[in-house]
Design an enzyme around this catalytic site. Structure first.
Site, PDB file in Angstrom:
ATOM      1  N   LEU A  15       0.816  -1.212   0.000  1.00 58.62           N
ATOM      2  CA  LEU A  15       0.000   0.000   0.000  1.00 58.62           C
ATOM      3  C   LEU A  15       0.857   1.272   0.000  1.00 58.62           C
ATOM      4  O   LEU A  15       0.329   2.371  -0.145  1.00 58.62           O
ATOM      5  CB  LEU A  15      -0.957   0.007   1.199  1.00 58.62           C
ATOM      6  CG  LEU A  15      -2.020  -1.103   1.188  1.00 58.62           C
ATOM      7  CD1 LEU A  15      -2.889  -1.031   2.436  1.00 58.62           C
ATOM      8  CD2 LEU A  15      -2.883  -1.033  -0.063  1.00 58.62           C
ATOM      9  N   ARG A  16       2.167   1.110   0.202  1.00 57.07           N
ATOM     10  CA  ARG A  16       3.170   2.177   0.028  1.00 57.07           C
ATOM     11  C   ARG A  16       3.108   3.320   1.043  1.00 57.07           C
ATOM     12  O   ARG A  16       4.012   4.148   1.086  1.00 57.07           O
ATOM     13  CB  ARG A  16       3.092   2.771  -1.380  1.00 57.07           C
ATOM     14  CG  ARG A  16       3.305   1.780  -2.509  1.00 57.07           C
ATOM     15  CD  ARG A  16       4.667   1.122  -2.472  1.00 57.07           C
ATOM     16  NE  ARG A  16       4.954   0.359  -3.692  1.00 57.07           N
ATOM     17  CZ  ARG A  16       5.676  -0.752  -3.719  1.00 57.07           C
ATOM     18  NH1 ARG A  16       6.175  -1.250  -2.597  1.00 57.07           N
ATOM     19  NH2 ARG A  16       5.919  -1.373  -4.862  1.00 57.07           N
ATOM     20  N   ASP A  51       9.515  -8.774   3.237  1.00 55.65           N
ATOM     21  CA  ASP A  51       9.290  -8.887   1.788  1.00 55.65           C
ATOM     22  C   ASP A  51       9.937  -7.749   1.020  1.00 55.65           C
ATOM     23  O   ASP A  51       9.885  -6.593   1.415  1.00 55.65           O
ATOM     24  CB  ASP A  51       7.808  -8.911   1.447  1.00 55.65           C
ATOM     25  CG  ASP A  51       7.625  -9.082  -0.053  1.00 55.65           C
ATOM     26  OD1 ASP A  51       8.022 -10.132  -0.565  1.00 55.65           O
ATOM     27  OD2 ASP A  51       7.140  -8.150  -0.706  1.00 55.65           O
ATOM     28  N   HIS A 110      10.352 -14.057   1.867  1.00 52.58           N
ATOM     29  CA  HIS A 110      10.668 -13.710   0.476  1.00 52.58           C
ATOM     30  C   HIS A 110      11.935 -14.503   0.144  1.00 52.58           C
ATOM     31  O   HIS A 110      13.024 -14.122   0.544  1.00 52.58           O
ATOM     32  CB  HIS A 110      10.904 -12.198   0.395  1.00 52.58           C
ATOM     33  CG  HIS A 110      11.416 -11.717  -0.927  1.00 52.58           C
ATOM     34  ND1 HIS A 110      10.680 -10.889  -1.738  1.00 52.58           N
ATOM     35  CD2 HIS A 110      12.592 -11.918  -1.575  1.00 52.58           C
ATOM     36  CE1 HIS A 110      11.382 -10.603  -2.823  1.00 52.58           C
ATOM     37  NE2 HIS A 110      12.540 -11.217  -2.755  1.00 52.58           N
ATOM     38  N   HIS A 144       5.058 -15.515  -2.755  1.00 54.98           N
ATOM     39  CA  HIS A 144       5.175 -15.549  -4.230  1.00 54.98           C
ATOM     40  C   HIS A 144       6.097 -16.647  -4.791  1.00 54.98           C
ATOM     41  O   HIS A 144       7.055 -16.371  -5.500  1.00 54.98           O
ATOM     42  CB  HIS A 144       5.573 -14.184  -4.778  1.00 54.98           C
ATOM     43  CG  HIS A 144       6.688 -13.488  -4.050  1.00 54.98           C
ATOM     44  ND1 HIS A 144       7.896 -14.077  -3.740  1.00 54.98           N
ATOM     45  CD2 HIS A 144       6.768 -12.220  -3.577  1.00 54.98           C
ATOM     46  CE1 HIS A 144       8.662 -13.212  -3.109  1.00 54.98           C
ATOM     47  NE2 HIS A 144       8.014 -12.083  -2.988  1.00 54.98           N
ATOM     48  N   ASP A 162       0.627  -9.718  -4.533  1.00 57.20           N
ATOM     49  CA  ASP A 162       1.894  -8.968  -4.533  1.00 57.20           C
ATOM     50  C   ASP A 162       1.716  -7.650  -5.284  1.00 57.20           C
ATOM     51  O   ASP A 162       2.597  -7.211  -6.035  1.00 57.20           O
ATOM     52  CB  ASP A 162       3.049  -9.796  -5.124  1.00 57.20           C
ATOM     53  CG  ASP A 162       4.421  -9.184  -4.828  1.00 57.20           C
ATOM     54  OD1 ASP A 162       4.494  -8.219  -4.040  1.00 57.20           O
ATOM     55  OD2 ASP A 162       5.423  -9.662  -5.401  1.00 57.20           O
TER      56      ASP A 162
END
Length: 430
Positions: A61-62, A152, A179, A232, A305
């Site tokens: 969501l930054r 991540d 990750h 992922h 992702d």
């Protein structure tokens, strides 16, 4: 639409027979014809698929720090448009979500936005630097109630730190989401290592860089009796390792992204940085192995992702471009295309992998519940017969870095309900 009554007429729950669903006061109040509809807003679903609200384990969501690419508000609007009622917000923000203060800030922004539940993911290490554990306990005890921790964007590559993290979160049934990327094997890597990278002269990113870390971490999780989640997952070899770990009864879960179910490294021949992503797009063989593993349950769930970037970070030469793709608004369409229309999954299977399982892995109460009387009305209505070209100009996300621009994909989310309140109506944000 407020929290008053809503009647969804003629919907097919998980693709079953047509029926009516009554939503009242935030819950599913009735299923079947003949429900008391006095004063209800009526939605004519006309055979659309009714799913539980989707849950994403992996959303960027930054905010705080990179509001030029996304905010909690724009990201959750994108999530609602894609049929999501809950997202897990990753920790690689500025500042990093490695303290109770930052995760509470993200959690509160999610509550204020109101488009879906936002569950912050805490960093495993301070500043994502891999050297010392972040305050995992304090983040868990905070108002945000963090249960998932991940660096991540970076791998927790130090085995001792990873072991300590796995041991620490056992106290509150937490999970470490890894990750998997061995940093020494991926220095300067630009794309999947293989035939295409050799032909293009781009530094390759070998499958073993992912697989070796997954192998180590499933062994560590088994050794300390803790929970590890593989972010992922992208290679056929990674699938085999996870399948083996699960056969031992170890507490290992894994996710796959929509783009790794559809796209291959052949697309990198275009040198279009929209296809630059971490982990990289792999081969057709990997894609088919990932689909089969999602179908048989080896891979537990689909996670987007969702990685928004401003156009200047993607509208440049390949070597300088940022890695990542937006995914929230196209995820369900890609899953319909790759899994449902290929006969690998039915709609109940989609609900399992995009709602029930991710909610269970994240220990999210009230999300990922069955579509049943008395359950929270977190619901998604999908017009599965729809066909249309992806056009990022209409995205709710602040970023446009989609690899599907102009590609025809099936299905369209027409309505999303968060505890009975419509966040999307007729394909538009409420």
């Amino acid at each position: 639409m407020s929290n008053s009554k809503t009647l969804i007429r003629g919907a097919r729950i998980l693709g079953g027979e047509r029926t009516d669903v009554l939503i009242d006061n935030g819950t599913v109040a009735g299923i079947g014809t003949g429900a008391d509809t006095g004063g209800a807003t009526v939605i004519d679903a006309d055979g659309q698929i009714l799913l539980p609200g989707l849950v994403d384990l992996h959303t960027h969501l930054r905010e705080p720090g990179r509001e030029d690419s996304e905010t909690v508000l724009t990201g959750t609007r994108a999530a609602a448009a894609g049929g999501y009622t809950a997202v897990h917000a990753m920790a690689n923000t500025f500042p990093v979500a490695d303290t109770a203060g930052v995760v509470e800030q993200v959690w509160r922004l999610g509550r204020e936005a109101g488009y879906c539940d936002v569950q912050p993911v805490g960093a495993v290490t301070v500043g994502l630097e891999g050297r010392q554990l972040a305050e995992l306990g304090a983040m868990h005890e905070s108002a945000a109630g963090v249960r998932i921790f991940s660096d991540d964007g970076k791998c927790v590559d130090d085995a001792v730190i990873m072991r300590r993290a796995l041991e620490y979160v056992k106290a509150f049934d937490g999970v470490i989401a890894q990750h998997a990327q061995e940093p020494r094997l991926t220095e300067g890597a630009q794309m999947n290592e293989g035939t295409v990278s050799a032909e293009l002269g781009l530094t390759g990113w070998p499958a073993v860089a992912e697989e070796s870390v997954i192998a180590r971490d499933v062994l560590l999780a088994a050794h300390v009796g803790s929970r590890v989640h593989i972010c992922h997952l992208s290679t056929a070899g990674s699938v085999e390792i996870v399948r083996w770990a699960k056969s031992k009864g170890w507490n290992v879960t894994a996710e796959v992204t929509p783009h790794h179910l559809l796209l291959t490294d052949e697309l990198v021949r275009s040198y279009d940085p929209v296809y630059k992503v971490n982990p990289p797009l792999r081969t057709e063989n990997d894609v088919m192995a990932l689909r089969a593993a999602l179908a048989d349950g080896t891979i537990d769930c689909v996670a987007t992702d969702h990685a928004p970037h401003p156009h200047e970070d993607k509208d440049c030469e390949w070597g300088a471009a940022a890695m990542g793709m937006v995914g929230l608004e196209t995820a369900l369409a890609v899953v319909q295309h790759t899994m449902v229309e290929t006969g690998l999954l039915d709609w109940a299977g989609v609900a399992e992998r995009m709602s029930h399982r991710p909610a269970a892995i994240g220990r999210l109460a009230g999300q990922g519940r069955p579509v049943a009387v008395g359950e929270p009305a977190n619901l998604t209505l999908v017009d599965s017969a729809y066909r249309g070209e992806v056009n990022s100009a209409g995205f709710a996300s602040r970023s446009r870095n989609t690899p599907y621009q102009g590609r025809e994909l099936p299905g369209r989310v027409t309505h999303t309900f968060l505890r009975g309140r419509a966040t999307v109506v007729d394909g538009k944000l409420a």
